[in-house]
Design an enzyme around this catalytic site. Sequence first.
Site, PDB file in Angstrom:
ATOM      1  N   ARG A  98     -10.353 -11.505   1.853  1.00  0.00           N
ATOM      2  CA  ARG A  98     -11.209 -12.544   1.270  1.00  0.00           C
ATOM      3  C   ARG A  98     -10.524 -13.911   1.330  1.00  0.00           C
ATOM      4  NH1 ARG A  98     -11.431  -9.305  -4.305  1.00  0.00           N
ATOM      5  NH2 ARG A  98     -11.209  -7.636  -2.771  1.00  0.00           N
ATOM      6  N   LYS A 124       0.835  -1.203   0.000  1.00  0.00           N
ATOM      7  CA  LYS A 124       0.000   0.000   0.000  1.00  0.00           C
ATOM      8  C   LYS A 124       0.873   1.258   0.000  1.00  0.00           C
ATOM      9  CE  LYS A 124      -3.952  -1.857   2.602  1.00  0.00           C
ATOM     10  NZ  LYS A 124      -4.979  -1.635   1.572  1.00  0.00           N
TER      11      LYS A 124
END
Length: 502
Positions: free
Chosen positions: A353, A279
């Site tokens: 996920r 990120k």
Amino acid sequence: MKIAFANPAIAKSGTVCVGVMSGHKLTASAKALDKVIKGAISRAVKVGRFEGKMGQSITLPAPAGSNLDTVIVIGMGEPKKITSLMLQDLGGRIFASVSKTGSKAVSICVDDLKGCKISAVDCAAEMALGARLRSYRFVKYITVKDKDFDPTLKTLTFNLDGSAKARSAFVSKDKIADGVFFTRDLVSEPANILYPEVLAAEAKKLTKLGVKVEVLDVKQLTKLGMGALLGVAQGSIRPARVVVMRWNGTKKKSGKGKDGPIAFIGKGVTFDTGGISIKPAGGMEDMKWDMGGSGVVIGLMKALAGRKAKVDAVGIVGLVENMPGSNAQRPGDIVTSMSGQTIEVLNTDAEGRLVLADILHYCNERFKPRMMIDLATLTGAILVALGDEKAGLFSNNDDLAKSIYRAGENVAEHVWRMPLGEEYNKMLKSDVADMKNISGGRGAGSVTAAQFLQRFVGDTPWAHLDIAGMTWSKKDKPTAPKGGTGYGVRMLDRLVADKYEK
Ligand code: BES
Ligand code: MN
Ligand code: ZN
């Protein structure tokens, strides 16, 4: 701060709050106090723009005729329009305005109001809940404090007829607030202090309340075949954990399917750097609360056990740290989930996920639950869609979705239903594995994430709450100071109470 309930009386010292309704109409206790302080209230309510609307207030310092520090006149609006949510907000606002004034004792006079659907007993309990929720602080790492740092308020007393009943109505609300506070604490801790093993140890503390807590370590997770979850964890020196919490409130052995327990599943990424798909630096500190979903599940289990909910509930959290270490998984890696389905990991930052895939499957296989709800700070895209007003709700079951929506509206933790469908599902098609972990296209990022999860829930009624916009607040709210909100605990507690407790 201590919250107390006492019989109707006008305190002799400290701060006293009394209500005034729309049109400057004084409540019974306002009238009684008005006499003591020589008509100061009836004069004050006619000054300026005060009309007695909900949310308005007047502060009268050191009123003549008494030893009181302050009298606060609170607008209550029209009694027939008062709701429990308004009262919670009011309690929170009163707390925020009086907690640092210097007064050690504050008393709130609560009256039965003609036309109001809520009794004085319930009014007091709702205001007390609001005040307690607003009183949360996370200050354990602040060692240098100026003199105004700590609240002065020591006791908040509600004076009313039926104070014993109000005290008992508050008991279970107070337990729910304990759960909310636990969630806020966990979410607020920095990632150097709170990593998977530590979060598992925090969950283990629920044992004291009668929750059965199992902590699965890497060896056990490997044996179970949780390749998707372990793939995320392998870039960090902090080992993964999965925690299974069970609250058996019915005292019966739970069955399977329709007779099975209800299950809550939480994403617990104790820090999300993005991994090798790293990120940007700006704002990355927010990723300490990427375990927010697991925080809600743990706080919810605390609330359910604390108030001895008559329900069988399972809570499962997947705890990992997503780091770009030398053993980190790479974009392009293919992992095998516990379900047997293979996943091409095209972006290591779509890690939530992967964690949920394995624990959803594990939960479904092991417990055959009646329904499963997962919570996760799953996508930045849900913030684009819904901001910080509502969480995204995805479900394969209309009845469950409606019940969650209703529970949310009842406690002011709002959700908005988002779509699922084959047209989105097919965006996850991979050329080299059963699916990829991100979609090819740019749009519908929260939907394709939910679609990914749905591949691991079978036919079990399931809902997914994307809470990325709700877990942390940059501004104070009436019943939550800025910081970790605990969003979700009260909604799911309410869902359990209204739909699953018998
Ligand atoms: N934890 C983040 C999502 C997030 C973003 C939570 C902002 C709270 C605030 C999640 O793991 C993530 O990185 N999602 C990616 C998915 C993308 C790579 C498909 C995102 O939203 O950018
Ligand atoms: Mn991520
Ligand atoms: Zn994440």
